[in-house]
Design a protein around this motif. Structure first.
Motif, PDB file in Angstrom:
ATOM      1  N   PHE A 265      48.652  29.188  24.581  1.00  0.00           N
ATOM      2  CA  PHE A 265      49.156  29.026  25.958  1.00  0.00           C
ATOM      3  C   PHE A 265      49.902  30.445  26.359  1.00  0.00           C
ATOM      4  O   PHE A 265      50.875  30.780  25.632  1.00  0.00           O
ATOM      5  CB  PHE A 265      50.385  27.932  25.951  1.00  0.00           C
ATOM      6  N   ASN A 266      49.601  31.132  27.309  1.00  0.00           N
ATOM      7  CA  ASN A 266      49.990  32.299  27.453  1.00  0.00           C
ATOM      8  C   ASN A 266      50.676  32.299  28.974  1.00  0.00           C
ATOM      9  O   ASN A 266      50.206  31.788  29.984  1.00  0.00           O
ATOM     10  CB  ASN A 266      48.792  33.256  27.860  1.00  0.00           C
ATOM     11  N   ALA A 267      52.102  32.681  28.839  1.00  0.00           N
ATOM     12  CA  ALA A 267      52.989  32.860  30.124  1.00  0.00           C
ATOM     13  C   ALA A 267      52.835  34.491  30.600  1.00  0.00           C
ATOM     14  O   ALA A 267      53.139  35.243  29.926  1.00  0.00           O
ATOM     15  CB  ALA A 267      54.357  32.519  29.903  1.00  0.00           C
ATOM     16  N   SER A 268      52.102  34.406  31.740  1.00  0.00           N
ATOM     17  CA  SER A 268      51.954  35.828  32.198  1.00  0.00           C
ATOM     18  C   SER A 268      53.079  36.389  33.034  1.00  0.00           C
ATOM     19  O   SER A 268      53.251  35.714  34.127  1.00  0.00           O
ATOM     20  CB  SER A 268      50.701  36.006  33.041  1.00  0.00           C
ATOM     21  N   VAL A 269      54.097  37.127  32.548  1.00  0.00           N
ATOM     22  CA  VAL A 269      55.310  37.574  33.384  1.00  0.00           C
ATOM     23  C   VAL A 269      55.405  38.910  33.500  1.00  0.00           C
ATOM     24  O   VAL A 269      56.443  39.206  34.336  1.00  0.00           O
ATOM     25  CB  VAL A 269      56.463  37.117  32.646  1.00  0.00           C
ATOM     26  N   PHE A 270      54.432  39.649  33.454  1.00  0.00           N
ATOM     27  CA  PHE A 270      54.550  41.307  33.169  1.00  0.00           C
ATOM     28  C   PHE A 270      53.820  41.588  34.724  1.00  0.00           C
ATOM     29  O   PHE A 270      52.891  41.166  35.031  1.00  0.00           O
ATOM     30  CB  PHE A 270      53.897  42.109  32.155  1.00  0.00           C
ATOM     31  N   TYR A 271      54.546  42.565  35.446  1.00  0.00           N
ATOM     32  CA  TYR A 271      53.913  43.176  36.587  1.00  0.00           C
ATOM     33  C   TYR A 271      53.457  44.395  36.407  1.00  0.00           C
ATOM     34  O   TYR A 271      54.121  45.059  35.305  1.00  0.00           O
ATOM     35  CB  TYR A 271      55.200  42.890  37.768  1.00  0.00           C
ATOM     36  N   GLU A 272      52.584  45.055  37.371  1.00  0.00           N
ATOM     37  CA  GLU A 272      52.182  46.365  37.032  1.00  0.00           C
ATOM     38  C   GLU A 272      53.234  47.317  37.767  1.00  0.00           C
ATOM     39  O   GLU A 272      53.342  47.139  39.176  1.00  0.00           O
ATOM     40  CB  GLU A 272      50.687  46.332  37.604  1.00  0.00           C
ATOM     41  N   GLY A 273      53.665  48.210  37.057  1.00  0.00           N
ATOM     42  CA  GLY A 273      54.412  49.319  37.752  1.00  0.00           C
ATOM     43  C   GLY A 273      53.893  50.447  37.943  1.00  0.00           C
ATOM     44  O   GLY A 273      52.746  50.600  38.180  1.00  0.00           O
ATOM     45  N   SER A 274      54.749  51.662  38.219  1.00  0.00           N
ATOM     46  CA  SER A 274      54.069  53.019  38.444  1.00  0.00           C
ATOM     47  C   SER A 274      53.907  53.658  37.276  1.00  0.00           C
ATOM     48  O   SER A 274      54.347  53.269  36.144  1.00  0.00           O
ATOM     49  CB  SER A 274      55.027  53.609  39.506  1.00  0.00           C
TER      50      SER A 274
END
Length: 455
Positions: A265-274
């Motif tokens: 079970f994976n909680a995807s919490v990371f956003y793509e930054g610069s």
């Protein structure tokens, strides 16, 4: 972090852009609190000016000294816009005095419904209230004006709640692309057990269409929504794909993953930054942990680090009381770096990385919170675009320990499972537990660990 003097300077620029703004408020509007609306609009226009300047100058990486005040130049370098998939600015990352990063002017607090009245003041904007039932917490996210954006100011402003609030900090994944291939080569991976275990992880999204996961059972859910925006933040995939491949991925069709019978079970919490960076706000991290708390997992893998935070500490403590063991990477900031979290919280199993010669990863954090060491240097992992690459970092060592614990827990309780790992750890460094290797190295591919029978 934008301070009040800078906004005063920016307001002078923003006001001409809003002719009639003050006039339209009228005297009655000012008396009724309209001045707060004016200030808020001016601040937003000021922030827009900052973003535009950043966008114009970032391409050249140069800000001419004669164009902007010195203070604004410094603050531009400390503010990074984070955008949605649609290109809208969702929020700003702001560098803090201690070197950590947080969402600019955003704070979190655990508060009851009755205590919310204390926050309803002109200098505070309540953005969101969430009841996180899996964690047993009610969390309120709010924004403050620039002059209130410090712990000291909020302690004076909200003395009754000051011990239950903290910044909406940013947390980072903990792996780095290897610059060279290991001379000794990576050992072949065999399954640790075939039990139908349920494990959790909080990370970036996973490219579950990768051939390495053709036989894997992966359930993932994104937590990247932003208020007042129809689109979500962009979701990177590299880090989560790499970590998941250590847990449930097969490097070739002829090999087995460490946990072939697992449901991940994976909680995807990371956003793509610069600049190819990624981050996770504490607010999104809490949402992901709350979801994982409801999935009946035995172990949760957390391959990210960041600063100590009162709200995160409360969430970790709640998770530990609910049952799953928490395994976390200790971080890749180097031997002299301070402890990073959540690995440094009491009861969390902190994991460091070693190479195939059992030498400590040179960038690994040290400290009394290091519990075990596992392979994490030049590790073959799945790449989201297909194929494999080699990565290094404590992020890739943590899932090795997660897999071992997941296989032990069906037969033993949490304390016995941990004691078994301690007894089977290969002592490295100073005799006994030490700040570099913890209790020692866990070779999950040794005969003592491989293909453990079902409980």
């Amino acid at each position: 972090m934008i301070k009040r003097p800078t906004f005063h300077w920016l307001m002078l620029l923003a006001l001409p852009m809003a002719p009639g703004l003050v006039q339209s408020a009228g005297t009655g509007g000012l008396i009724d609190g309209g001045i707060d609306t004016i200030t808020e609009q001016v601040e937003r226009r000021a922030e827009a000016l900052v973003e535009r300047k950043m966008t114009e100058r970032t391409r050249e990486r140069i800000v001419n000294a004669d164009e902007l005040p010195e203070q604004l130049q410094r603050q531009l370098s400390e503010l990074l816009p984070v955008r949605t998939r649609n290109g809208d600015t969702a929020f700003y990352e702001a560098r803090q005095i201690d070197g950590s990063r947080a969402v600019a002017r955003q704070w979190l607090i655990t508060a009851t419904e009755g205590e919310l009245d204390l926050l309803r003041r002109p200098s505070v904007t309540i953005l969101e209230q969430q009841k996180l039932e899996g964690l047993g917490l009610t969390v309120v996210r709010f924004r403050v004006r620039p002059e209130m954006d410090s712990r000291e100011a909020l302690q004076e402003f909200l003395p009754e709640l000051s011990e239950r609030l903290d910044r909406n900090h940013i947390y980072r994944p903990q792996s780095r692309s290897s610059s060279s291939v290991s001379k000794n080569g990576a050992p072949a991976v065999s399954s640790v057990c075939t039990d139908s275990v349920r494990i959790g992880m909080v990370d970036t999204a996973i490219s579950n269409e990768h051939p390495a996961f053709s036989q894997a059972e992966i359930v993932q859910k994104p937590f990247l929504a932003v208020e007042n925006h129809t689109g979500e933040l962009a979701a990177p995939r590299a880090h989560g794909t790499a970590v998941a491949s250590v847990l449930v991925g097969a490097s070739t069709p002829q090999t087995q993953p460490r946990l072939p019978g697992a449901t991940l079970f994976n909680a995807s919490v990371f956003y793509e930054g610069s600049e190819a960076t990624s981050g996770a706000t504490l607010a999104h991290l809490l949402e992901g942990l709350n979801w994982l708390a409801k999935q009946n997992t035995s172990v949760i893998n957390i391959s990210l680090t960041g600063p100590d935070n009162r709200i995160l500490a409360a969430a970790i403590k709640s998770l530990q009381q609910k049952g799953p063991l928490l395994v976390a990477a200790v971080g890749n900031e180097g031997p002299a770096a301070p402890p990073l979290y959540p690995a440094a919280y009491e009861g969390v199993i902190g994991v460091t990385a070693v190479d195939n010669s059992r030498a400590l990863y040179r960038w690994a954090n040290r400290g009394e919170h290091v519990t075990f060491a596992a392979r994490g240097v030049d590790v073959p992992v799945a790449h989201p675009n297909g194929g494999q690459i080699q990565d290094s970092g404590t992020s890739l060592a943590a899932p090795v320990v997660t897999a071992l614990l997941a296989c032990s827990l069906p037969r033993w309780g949490k304390e016995q499972a941990l004691e078994a790992l301690i007894d089977n750890a290969e002592d490295l460094g100073d005799e006994g537990r030490d700040p570099s290797f913890g209790h020692g190295f866990l070779d999950d591919q040794s005969e003592r660990f491989r293909n453990q029978p079902a409980g």
